[in-house]
Design a protein around this motif. Structure first.
Motif, PDB file in Angstrom:
ATOM      1  N   PHE A 131     -13.714   0.726  12.962  1.00  0.00           N
ATOM      2  CA  PHE A 131     -12.669  -0.295  12.876  1.00  0.00           C
ATOM      3  C   PHE A 131     -13.188  -1.653  13.329  1.00  0.00           C
ATOM      4  N   GLU A 150       0.842  -1.196   0.000  1.00  0.00           N
ATOM      5  CA  GLU A 150       0.000   0.000   0.000  1.00  0.00           C
ATOM      6  C   GLU A 150       0.880   1.250   0.000  1.00  0.00           C
ATOM      7  N   LEU A 175      -2.114  -2.713  11.727  1.00  0.00           N
ATOM      8  CA  LEU A 175      -3.032  -1.856  10.967  1.00  0.00           C
ATOM      9  C   LEU A 175      -4.482  -2.142  11.319  1.00  0.00           C
ATOM     10  N   ARG A 176      -5.280  -1.106  11.231  1.00  0.00           N
ATOM     11  CA  ARG A 176      -6.734  -1.215  11.390  1.00  0.00           C
ATOM     12  C   ARG A 176      -7.364  -0.767  10.084  1.00  0.00           C
ATOM     13  N   THR A 177      -8.322  -1.538   9.601  1.00  0.00           N
ATOM     14  CA  THR A 177      -9.023  -1.183   8.371  1.00  0.00           C
ATOM     15  C   THR A 177     -10.350  -0.548   8.718  1.00  0.00           C
ATOM     16  N   GLU A 178     -10.587   0.589   8.099  1.00  0.00           N
ATOM     17  CA  GLU A 178     -11.832   1.304   8.350  1.00  0.00           C
ATOM     18  C   GLU A 178     -12.960   0.619   7.586  1.00  0.00           C
ATOM     19  N   ILE A 229      -2.492   3.441   3.399  1.00  0.00           N
ATOM     20  CA  ILE A 229      -2.344   3.404   4.855  1.00  0.00           C
ATOM     21  C   ILE A 229      -2.154   4.842   5.313  1.00  0.00           C
ATOM     22  N   ASN A 251      -5.565   4.628  -3.459  1.00  0.00           N
ATOM     23  CA  ASN A 251      -6.434   3.730  -2.698  1.00  0.00           C
ATOM     24  C   ASN A 251      -7.117   2.724  -3.624  1.00  0.00           C
ATOM     25  N   GLY A 268      -4.208   0.521  -2.522  1.00  0.00           N
ATOM     26  CA  GLY A 268      -4.582   0.638  -1.120  1.00  0.00           C
ATOM     27  C   GLY A 268      -3.760   1.733  -0.468  1.00  0.00           C
ATOM     28  N   CYS A 276      -9.832   2.586   3.729  1.00  0.00           N
ATOM     29  CA  CYS A 276      -8.374   2.567   3.848  1.00  0.00           C
ATOM     30  C   CYS A 276      -7.945   1.956   5.176  1.00  0.00           C
ATOM     31  N   LYS A 277      -6.633   1.753   5.290  1.00  0.00           N
ATOM     32  CA  LYS A 277      -6.056   1.230   6.523  1.00  0.00           C
ATOM     33  C   LYS A 277      -5.455   2.389   7.312  1.00  0.00           C
ATOM     34  N   HIS A 278      -5.332   2.167   8.630  1.00  0.00           N
ATOM     35  CA  HIS A 278      -4.787   3.195   9.507  1.00  0.00           C
ATOM     36  C   HIS A 278      -3.675   2.588  10.370  1.00  0.00           C
TER      37      HIS A 278
END
Length: 187
Positions: A166, A7, A110-113, A54, A48, A52, A77-79
């Motif tokens: 999340f 990403e 990572l956390r995906t929204e 981050i 994105n 993807g 997206c990921k955070h």
């Protein structure tokens, strides 16, 4: 061991890019702070769609503002989150101050929204019962829970939004709450 990230990582500036590149092999898009232009937002949206994204902004008020703006333009997206104490140097808070290990750890958690319409299991009442809102020590408790859940620090309303977006499960929430309370008893 240098880890390759597929990403594209959205950061605030060139010093953040340098810190990321010391820790992992990755491409970045710099927002140039909170004055994010439309062309940058279009590049982020395209990134994105294709690879993807981050979002990895500083753990401060400006970083949170940028995170929200970018997340609106990059749904799903990921955070990556860093606690302030891992991103601080002589009073300055920023990704550029973090160690390579701290950056790698944040990128491994990572956390995906969730996309619109999807949500987690946590309720506002869960936050009240856990003392994360409407409690004399709520801010400190959210700080600890944010670290344990890997969603960073936020005010009560934003913390609730992060739990739902999340998709934090009741099980994750209860385990983190238990760990926080066990650490408090042990100190």
């Amino acid at each position: 061991m240098v880890r390759l990230i597929k990403e594209i990582i959205v950061v605030e500036g060139k010093d953040d890019t340098a810190a990321i590149k010391r820790a992992v092999e990755a491409d970045t898009i710099e927002t140039n702070g909170s004055a994010i232009g439309e062309d940058v937002l279009r590049r982020i949206a395209l990134a994105n769609e294709r690879r993807g994204v981050i979002i990895f902004t500083d753990p401060d008020h400006a970083g949170e503002r940028i995170r929200k703006i970018v997340a609106r333009h990059a749904p799903g997206c990921k955070h990556a989150f860093l606690p302030q104490e891992k991103a601080s140097y002589k009073g300055d808070i920023g990704i550029e101050n973090a160690s390579t290990d701290a950056i790698r750890q944040a990128l491994s958690e990572l956390r995906t929204e969730a996309l619109s319409g999807e949500g987690g299991e946590i309720t506002w009442e869960d936050l009240m019962e856990a003392g994360l809102i409407v409690h004399s020590d709520a801010a400190r408790r959210r700080l600890i829970m944010g670290k344990l859940l890997g969603i960073g620090y936020a005010n009560g309303k934003q913390f609730f939004k992060r739990c739902t977006s999340f998709q934090i499960t009741k099980s994750e929430f209860v385990d983190a709450l238990r760990e926080m309370e066990q650490k408090a008893e042990g100190s």
